[in-house]
Design an enzyme around this catalytic site. Structure first.
Site, PDB file in Angstrom:
ATOM      1  N   CYS A 159       0.818  -1.218   0.000  1.00 32.05           N
ATOM      2  CA  CYS A 159       0.000   0.000   0.000  1.00 32.05           C
ATOM      3  C   CYS A 159       0.853   1.270   0.000  1.00 32.05           C
ATOM      4  CB  CYS A 159      -0.951  -0.006   1.183  1.00 32.05           C
ATOM      5  SG  CYS A 159      -2.077  -1.406   1.097  1.00 32.05           S
ATOM      6  N   HIS A 292      -0.792   8.114   7.306  1.00 31.36           N
ATOM      7  CA  HIS A 292      -1.304   6.951   6.572  1.00 31.36           C
ATOM      8  C   HIS A 292      -2.689   6.624   7.124  1.00 31.36           C
ATOM      9  CE1 HIS A 292      -1.228   3.357   4.177  1.00 31.36           C
ATOM     10  NE2 HIS A 292      -1.329   2.571   5.227  1.00 31.36           N
ATOM     11  N   HIS A 329      -9.226   3.854   1.358  1.00 35.19           N
ATOM     12  CA  HIS A 329      -7.830   3.450   1.195  1.00 35.19           C
ATOM     13  C   HIS A 329      -7.644   3.054  -0.270  1.00 35.19           C
ATOM     14  CE1 HIS A 329      -3.937   1.932   1.605  1.00 35.19           C
ATOM     15  NE2 HIS A 329      -4.044   1.189   2.695  1.00 35.19           N
TER      16      HIS A 329
END
Lengths: 405, 338
Positions: A159, A292, A329
């Site tokens: 990610c 994040h 996300h």
């Protein structure tokens, strides 16, 4: 002497829209792009929330077999080039490196191929689709469509892929390997990923609320974020509109677990420290942290610890927010889109709100931005991006001033 | 000033067997002791650390272990800063077996009952994560999905060492063929039989900054002189006079290890590159015939072969990899001299 690297173009295609203005508006007003999933049937899943890109915003000049991931990334690349006042045509190619990050490549094509196969459809009918599902097929397609002449590099760092790609481009421009690069990340939404993250217990059934005591997970999304990175001297010479400057980058690996982050945050804090050392600034010069902040229990407590470790007591003071409650996300797109959000925050002097935050968690005692976005002049922003396998990437972005050393 | 980068370890696993000796026997045409499919892989690595991992993670981890052993970096050898040791790996298909199994499970079963480890071990960076976890590598980790992923991985690692971001880096590639691939590539390749006949595998190299290698007293196989990568087709190559390597005249290369995919454009680009080489005084090895169509596995074996042959026979070796999606990669290796 290292060259200075500036951002001279931005292309964004996310659940919040396709223009910089639409994203600035969403960051300012806390508008979310998360809603009920429309692209596949969710009756087999507990969670039905996702953040999808409006189909009408995606460029449509593609052959039928091309994966949605390629379409998202190409659309954002075109917008980034346009905002950088760089033109390509069939006749005149552009000498530039294309460096993209993705977590899953053309996963929707992979799904289609395997499902056809399982249900007995002639596999020879869709042979090209399997190839298009590979993560190495979107970038060359984009390069061809834009008539680019230069290396095409795809990186995967889970990610953190999008920010890692920008980090690679930053290093290459700074050292003179290349003058200009198109860099960023992308991923398309699919039930494969929704099911995968659900099976790991990481998808929330309610709102995504990073750093909140009652946080219960993430919401997945899709999109692409592309930056044009350029040697400052060249950008100034050609009269480019300079959005911001990248001043530091850090990347590490936890070497801890294939999915879980190191609870002691050693790798993540080291990445932040590396970026600060690389930029040659002090921690206190950081005005805002775009976290994040996935909204999972493990990530957010780890990230808070990383900020304490790397920034010392200033870790509890610097304003922090995650923009994932707005866009979900975006996996490979996350780091790149959030780096672009950091640039927008600097240029519009706003600190975005950490949406849905209600209850403080003693494991995340940070200065979380609540009660709406804040107006504040920002000079330096830290953008974090972490991923499976303990991948940690972090970048420092500064308001552009050509007179800085 | 850029730091010089040298190669101090190699490790491999593939159709030929396991490790340097089997690899060299295969190259020299000697009979193999046993084939990879007959090995008990569990005896080569702690399987607890690879629990439920895809085959590619197994293969990559074993090749990485051999490379680390070869570079004397296992068994207590100290790395000065653990954040200056990285791992970068190329692959085309990644954990294909687990990906297919996961798709099947999602279609045929209730998603709620599908094993979470099937998903987490199918992601592209799973193999690199396994290597990082097993060997406690804390620096840059990257997976490069691409048809020249190994050359691109070598290039990235070289850049990171050149700039001081890393002191050393494990670099390699992995791919394992299965029945899906021959079909998937049939439309673009003139001969896809080699996909069916080759199993694949993994190869890794240890790259180090020269300073660190000398300080450790490492045996040095070769030095990396230059790497060039372009992503243009035959017509663009002609029009723009693009050759991947710029820093050294190709006339001064002793040996070229070529690998071209069996599609028309890749072969034309290979011919173009070879036309720039003095074929009277330069040896040419065709690695496509030797390693078959095994994607990043073949590419890693090609680079390793160049490294091994250089240290015994040549002063300058070029690996030239020409592939689908218009990738042209070249790595120039030099015999190490202080």
């Amino acid at each position: 002497m290292k060259r200075r690297v500036v951002i001279s173009g931005i292309g964004l295609l996310t659940p919040l829209g396709r223009t910089i203005l639409s994203h600035e508006d969403a960051l300012k007003n806390g508008r979310t792009g998360i809603g009920l999933i429309k692209s596949f049937d969710t009756t087999r899943y507990k969670s039905c929330l996702g953040a999808e890109v409006d189909n009408s915003l995606i460029d449509k000049d593609h052959p039928i077999y091309v994966d949605r991931a390629s379409k998202l990334a190409l659309t954002a690349c075109r917008d980034a080039l346009k905002s950088a006042m760089l033109e390509t045509s069939e006749k005149n190619g552009l000498e530039v490196q294309l460096i993209l990050g993705t977590t899953l490549g053309g996963m929707l094509s992979g799904q289609a191929y395997h499902r056809d196969l399982l249900f007995g459809v002639d596999k020879n009918k869709h042979l090209g689709i399997l190839r298009d599902s590979l993560a190495c097929h979107q970038a060359p397609y984009i390069s061809k469509k834009l008539n680019l002449i230069g290396e095409v590099l795809v990186v995967n760092n889970a990610c953190a892929s999008g920010l890692s790609a920008i980090g690679c481009a930053f290093n290459r421009i700074r050292t003179g390997e290349v003058n200009i690069a198109i860099a960023g990340g992308y991923d398309a939404f699919s039930d494969f990923t929704h099911a995968g993250f659900t099976s790991l217990g990481l998808v929330t059934l309610e709102k995504c609320r990073p750093f909140d005591k009652n946080r219960s997970g993430l919401v997945l999304g899709e999109g692409a974020g592309i930056l044009i990175l350029e040697d400052m001297t060249q950008a100034l010479e050609r009269g480019a509109n300079i959005f911001a400057e990248i001043i530091g980058y850090g990347q590490t690996s936890d070497a801890y677990h294939i999915t879980k982050p190191d609870p002691e945050a050693r790798g993540a804090s080291q990445a932040i420290t590396m970026a600060i050392d690389d930029a040659g600034i002090s921690s206190e010069e950081i005005d805002y942290v775009n976290a994040h902040g996935t909204g999972t229990i493990a990530n957010d407590s780890m990230e808070a610890k990383a900020l304490y470790l790397a920034l010392g007591s200033y870790g509890a003071k610097v304003p922090v927010s995650s923009t994932k409650p707005l866009i979900g996300h975006l996996l490979g797109g996350a780091g790149a889109v959030e780096a672009a959000f950091s640039v927008i925050a600097i240029n519009s002097s706003i600190i975005p709100e950490n949406l849905n935050y209600q209850t403080a968690d003693q494991e995340c005692e940070l200065n979380i931005v609540t009660g709406g976005s804040k107006n504040k002049e920002l000079n330096i922003v830290l953008s974090n991006s972490f991923g499976f396998g303990g991948s940690n990437s972090t970048m420092l972005i500064r308001r552009f001033n050509k007179d800085y050393d | 000033m850029k730091k010089r980068v040298v190669i101090t370890g190699v490790g491999m696993i593939g159709d030929f067997g396991l490790g340097k000796e089997d690899f060299l026997n295969f190259i020299e045409g000697r009979k193999l002791k046993q084939k990879i499919t007959e090995f008990n892989l569990d005896s080569y690595i702690d399987t607890g650390l690879l629990r439920r991992a895809d085959q590619v993670s197994y293969f990559a981890s074993i090749a990485a272990k051999f490379a680390l052993e070869d570079a004397n970096l296992l068994n207590g050898a100290e790395v000065e800063s653990k954040h200056k040791f990285g791992v970068i790996m190329g692959t085309v298909h990644g954990a294909l077996e687990h990906t297919i199994d996961y798709h099947k499970a999602l279609v045929l079963d209730d998603p709620a009952t599908v094993s979470p480890s099937l998903f987490s071990n199918s992601v592209i960076n799973a193999a690199v994560s396994c290597i990082s976890n097993i060997f406690k590598i804390n620096g840059y980790t990257l997976t490069v999905p691409g048809y020249a992923g190994v050359h691109q991985a070598v290039k990235l690692a070289t850049e990171f060492i050149n700039n001081g971001n890393l002191d050393m880096c494990l670099v390699g590639g992995v791919d394992i063929n299965n029945g899906f691939l021959a079909g998937a590539y049939s439309s673009c390749m003139e001969d896809n039989k080699s996909i069916l006949n080759s199993f694949g595998g993994s190869g890794f190299l240890v790259l180090e900054s020269l300073d660190v290698a000398l300080r450790r007293g490492s045996r040095i196989y070769a030095e990396i002189i230059d790497i060039g990568i372009t992503s243009v087709d035959y017509n663009k190559m002609l029009k723009h006079k693009i050759i991947p390597i710029k820093s050294v005249s190709l006339q001064n290369v002793d040996c070229v290890f070529t690998y071209a995919f069996s599609d028309k454009d890749s072969k034309m680009r290979e011919d173009l590159l070879l036309s720039k080489i003095n074929q009277d005084k330069t040896s040419i090895f065709n690695c496509s015939d030797l390693f078959g169509c095994t994607f990043a596995a073949a590419e890693s074996f090609q680079v390793i072969l160049g490294v091994i042959k250089l240290s015994g026979l040549y002063n300058r070796v070029l690996t030239s990899y020409l592939s689908l999606t218009d990738v042209n990669a070249s790595l120039l290796l030099g015999r190490f001299s202080n």
